[in-house]
Scaffold this active site. Structure first.
Site, PDB file in Angstrom:
ATOM      1  N   GLY A   1       0.850  -1.192   0.000  1.00  0.00           N
ATOM      2  CA  GLY A   1       0.000   0.000   0.000  1.00  0.00           C
ATOM      3  C   GLY A   1       0.879   1.233   0.000  1.00  0.00           C
ATOM      4  O   GLY A   1       2.078   1.147   0.258  1.00  0.00           O
TER       5      GLY A   1
ATOM      6  N   CYS B   1       5.387  -6.015   1.363  1.00  0.00           N
ATOM      7  CA  CYS B   1       5.740  -4.598   1.253  1.00  0.00           C
ATOM      8  C   CYS B   1       5.175  -3.811   2.445  1.00  0.00           C
ATOM      9  O   CYS B   1       5.591  -4.057   3.572  1.00  0.00           O
ATOM     10  CB  CYS B   1       5.272  -4.053  -0.098  1.00  0.00           C
ATOM     11  SG  CYS B   1       6.032  -2.494  -0.500  1.00  0.00           S
ATOM     12  N   TYR B   2       4.185  -2.919   2.236  1.00  0.00           N
ATOM     13  CA  TYR B   2       3.629  -2.191   3.390  1.00  0.00           C
ATOM     14  C   TYR B   2       3.101  -3.193   4.423  1.00  0.00           C
ATOM     15  O   TYR B   2       3.225  -2.982   5.637  1.00  0.00           O
ATOM     16  CB  TYR B   2       2.498  -1.253   2.942  1.00  0.00           C
ATOM     17  CG  TYR B   2       1.814  -0.568   4.113  1.00  0.00           C
ATOM     18  CD1 TYR B   2       2.434   0.488   4.774  1.00  0.00           C
ATOM     19  CD2 TYR B   2       0.566  -0.992   4.574  1.00  0.00           C
ATOM     20  CE1 TYR B   2       1.834   1.114   5.864  1.00  0.00           C
ATOM     21  CE2 TYR B   2      -0.044  -0.380   5.664  1.00  0.00           C
ATOM     22  CZ  TYR B   2       0.597   0.678   6.298  1.00  0.00           C
ATOM     23  OH  TYR B   2      -0.004   1.284   7.376  1.00  0.00           O
TER      24      TYR B   2
ATOM     25  N   HIS C   1       7.636  -7.902  -4.032  1.00  0.00           N
ATOM     26  CA  HIS C   1       6.300  -8.350  -4.461  1.00  0.00           C
ATOM     27  C   HIS C   1       6.379  -9.717  -5.152  1.00  0.00           C
ATOM     28  O   HIS C   1       6.717  -9.775  -6.344  1.00  0.00           O
ATOM     29  CB  HIS C   1       5.696  -7.323  -5.425  1.00  0.00           C
ATOM     30  CG  HIS C   1       5.312  -6.058  -4.742  1.00  0.00           C
ATOM     31  ND1 HIS C   1       4.079  -5.874  -4.167  1.00  0.00           N
ATOM     32  CD2 HIS C   1       6.013  -4.927  -4.498  1.00  0.00           C
ATOM     33  CE1 HIS C   1       4.024  -4.669  -3.618  1.00  0.00           C
ATOM     34  NE2 HIS C   1       5.188  -4.075  -3.797  1.00  0.00           N
TER      35      HIS C   1
ATOM     36  N   GLU D   1       3.975 -11.426  -6.149  1.00  0.00           N
ATOM     37  CA  GLU D   1       2.830 -11.603  -7.057  1.00  0.00           C
ATOM     38  C   GLU D   1       3.093 -11.079  -8.472  1.00  0.00           C
ATOM     39  O   GLU D   1       2.367 -11.412  -9.387  1.00  0.00           O
ATOM     40  CB  GLU D   1       1.570 -10.936  -6.472  1.00  0.00           C
ATOM     41  CG  GLU D   1       1.576  -9.407  -6.401  1.00  0.00           C
ATOM     42  CD  GLU D   1       2.300  -8.832  -5.183  1.00  0.00           C
ATOM     43  OE1 GLU D   1       3.122  -9.549  -4.588  1.00  0.00           O
ATOM     44  OE2 GLU D   1       2.061  -7.667  -4.848  1.00  0.00           O
TER      45      GLU D   1
ATOM     46  N   ASP E   1     -20.447 -12.243 -19.311  1.00  0.00           N
ATOM     47  CA  ASP E   1     -20.789 -12.648 -17.950  1.00  0.00           C
ATOM     48  C   ASP E   1     -22.235 -13.156 -17.843  1.00  0.00           C
ATOM     49  O   ASP E   1     -22.500 -14.175 -17.205  1.00  0.00           O
ATOM     50  CB  ASP E   1     -20.582 -11.478 -16.976  1.00  0.00           C
ATOM     51  CG  ASP E   1     -19.216 -10.843 -17.169  1.00  0.00           C
ATOM     52  OD1 ASP E   1     -18.291 -11.574 -17.561  1.00  0.00           O
ATOM     53  OD2 ASP E   1     -19.079  -9.630 -16.941  1.00  0.00           O
TER      54      ASP E   1
ATOM     55  N   LYS F   1     -12.522 -11.971 -14.798  1.00  0.00           N
ATOM     56  CA  LYS F   1     -12.994 -12.140 -16.175  1.00  0.00           C
ATOM     57  C   LYS F   1     -12.369 -13.357 -16.867  1.00  0.00           C
ATOM     58  O   LYS F   1     -13.056 -14.128 -17.531  1.00  0.00           O
ATOM     59  CB  LYS F   1     -12.642 -10.877 -16.968  1.00  0.00           C
ATOM     60  CG  LYS F   1     -13.331 -10.765 -18.281  1.00  0.00           C
ATOM     61  CD  LYS F   1     -14.695 -10.217 -18.043  1.00  0.00           C
ATOM     62  CE  LYS F   1     -15.471  -9.873 -19.272  1.00  0.00           C
ATOM     63  NZ  LYS F   1     -16.711  -9.186 -18.891  1.00  0.00           N
TER      64      LYS F   1
END
Ligand code: XMP
Length: 509
Positions: A53, A80-81, A166, A168, A224, A365
């Site tokens: 963040g 991180c944060y 990170h 990710e 969707d 999605k």
């Protein structure tokens, strides 16, 4: 199902953490960092991740450590944060550092299951200014980078862990492996999440919920709602009715394509054409937000009236997906100026007293597309580009008339057809034609003509938040332009939009 809860502290990568975890076969959901613990009651929580963040832990308004984490006694990984907050709240120190942005080399300095099967040195992606400068009691440092001597931490029980980088993002080598180690080796979570497992369990849930009731299903032509309807067909055939309202604002041949797919799948549906009503309501309206409001409200009104006439129904099924859920949570919290409202069928649940069925509520999605493929939704629907709820009304700048809609539909179809013929329809992520409210002089034969201007737009984007204009081949643009001007006598000029987002938006209104 054992769930990893990702608490969002405002990082641009928070959703990405959830996706990565699901790609690895574990189930994850994203929640705001200050969610009340009661909201987790429906979940079987296996672990937490605290996202990054933009805050600094010393900022008086910085999001704090969620106290409930101590109650759950499940492993917590701070990123991180998230790591700084964890270290600071458990008695460590955080201080401003030189900052690291981008790729750097990480060195593992202590053997730990988090880094099992990973080399000692590897590249990681950093984005921080503050850094942990002293460890909380009972914590050990697991790794470092050149300007961040405490870049990975764990307490002695591996209950609280932290990574300054990170894992990710794609740029971090072995990022997936680190997340996998955390989930499997440290949390002991089972790999329970897969598209086919989702389909089975969702079918079961829908059956149990609906029992002998009847379900009305809103279909718009988009991915969707079509996947929702196909899933209902698997779960409760004969007990649900898809309702398709033609607003007159769809692209050429779009409704035929969708309805044809439903027919081929043996799904009964109801189709009503209310385009006249929409054209009437839009008469004289030029403001884009006003158009959105009118189309959105009228859609809800028409749909609700029809539902009452053909009812009774106990349930309403909608193709709400996870980004819609996250975005509406964010909207509830923020009073930030909105550039444009994205009006879909959001008003239906307020008007219709039906219980909601939203089987795709927790899917991204791309996951919806995978599920759709598995349950037989045709690819021409699955690969459809996003299309604004108010449809062509926001692609006709200024007043919308039936004549202009017809012109735009034809121009847009020619653009689509030519891109398809050139094999380039997958190159841009979104492309369309726009009808401008100015007229331009041209010559047809030997005569002076005064006609409409059509703008062509094609963009490449990952998330539709930012976008680059696509440099389509000049030969293709030439062909499209000449076909539009030849086939549609009302148009005398075609222009190509070379603006990215920002500063422009993707749609012209
Ligand atoms: P903008 O124009 O904001 O578009 O850059 C970003 C994406 O959102 C779509 N869009 C809409 N979708 N209702 C929708 O459902 C709307 O009113 C709307 N306006 C824009 C746009 O097509 C693009 O994919």
């Amino acid at each position: 199902m054992k769930t990893l809860v990702v608490l969002d502290f405002g990082s641009q990568y928070s959703q990405l953490i959830v996706r990565r975890v699901r790609e690895l076969g574990f189930y994850a959901e994203l929640f705001p960092h200050d969610t009340s613990p009661e909201s987790f009651s429906r979940l079987d929580i296996g672990a937490f991740i605290l996202s990054g963040g933009p805050s600094s832990v010393y900022d008086p308004r910085a999001p704090g450590f969620p106290d409930f984490l101590n109650l759950f006694k499940k492993p917590v990984l701070g990123i991180c944060y998230g790591m700084q907050l964890l270290a600071y709240s458990l008695g460590g120190k955080v201080e401003p550092g030189p900052g690291e942005f981008g790729e750097t080399t990480f060195r593992v300095i202590r053997e730990h299951p988090l880094f099992s099967g990973i080399p000692i040195f590897f590249k990681v992606w950093m984005s921080h200014r503050d850094r942990v400068s002293s460890l909380p009691p009972r914590f050990i440092c697991l790794g470092e980078t050149e300007s961040c001597p405490i870049a990975a931490i764990s307490d002695e029980d591996s209950l609280f862990l932290g990574l300054q980088f990170h894992p990710e993002v794609e740029h971090t080598h072995f990022g997936r492996k680190i997340l996998e180690n955390f989930l499997e080796k440290i949390c002991g979570l089972p790999r329970e999440w897969s598209p086919s497992h989702f389909i089975e369990s969702e079918i079961q849930r829908i059956k149990e919920k609906v029992k002998e009731g009847r379900v009305l299903c809103a279909i718009s032509g988009g991915v969707d709602s079509a996947v929702t309807a196909f899933l209902l067909q698997k779960a409760i055939p004969g007990k649900f009715l898809p309702l398709f309202v033609n607003t007159g604002l769809l692209r050429l041949k779009e409704e035929e394509q969708v309805l044809d797919a439903f027919k081929r799948a043996g799904i009964q549906f109801r189709y009503i054409d209310r385009s006249r009503l929409f054209f009437q309501a839009l008469k004289g309206i030029t403001d884009p937000e006003e158009k959105r409001r009118i189309v959105g409200n009228l859609f809800v009104e028409v749909f609700a009236r029809e539902a009452r006439e053909i009812g009774p129904f106990q349930f309403l099924a909608q193709g709400t997906i996870y980004p819609d859920v996250i975005e509406s949570r964010a909207k509830e919290r923020s009073s930030a100026d909105r550039i444009k409202t994205h009006h879909n069928v959001g008003g239906l649940p307020e008007v219709l007293p039906f219980e909601l069925i939203e089987p795709l509520r927790f899917l991204f999605k791309d996951e919806v597309r995978v599920i759709g493929k598995l349950i037989g939704v045709p690819s021409e629907i699955l690969l459809r580009q996003p299309f604004p709820g108010p449809g062509l009304a926001v692609r006709i700048i200024g007043e919308v008339t039936e004549e202009k809609v017809e012109i735009l539909k034809r121009a847009d179809y020619i653009f689509r057809e030519e891109l398809g013929k050139a094999g380039l329809e997958k190159e841009p992520d979104q492309f369309f034609a726009v009808l401008l409210p100015v007229k331009a002089v041209g010559v047809t034969g030997d005569r002076r003509a005064y006609g409409f201007v059509v703008a062509l737009r094609a963009v490449q984007t990952r998330d539709f938040m930012t976008a680059d204009w696509t440099p389509l081949p000049p030969e293709l643009l030439k062909k499209v332009s000449s076909r539009i001007c030849n086939d549609i006598p009302e148009v005398t000029r075609v222009v190509y939009d070379v603006t990215s987002k920002p500063p422009a938006t993707i749609e012209w209104e």
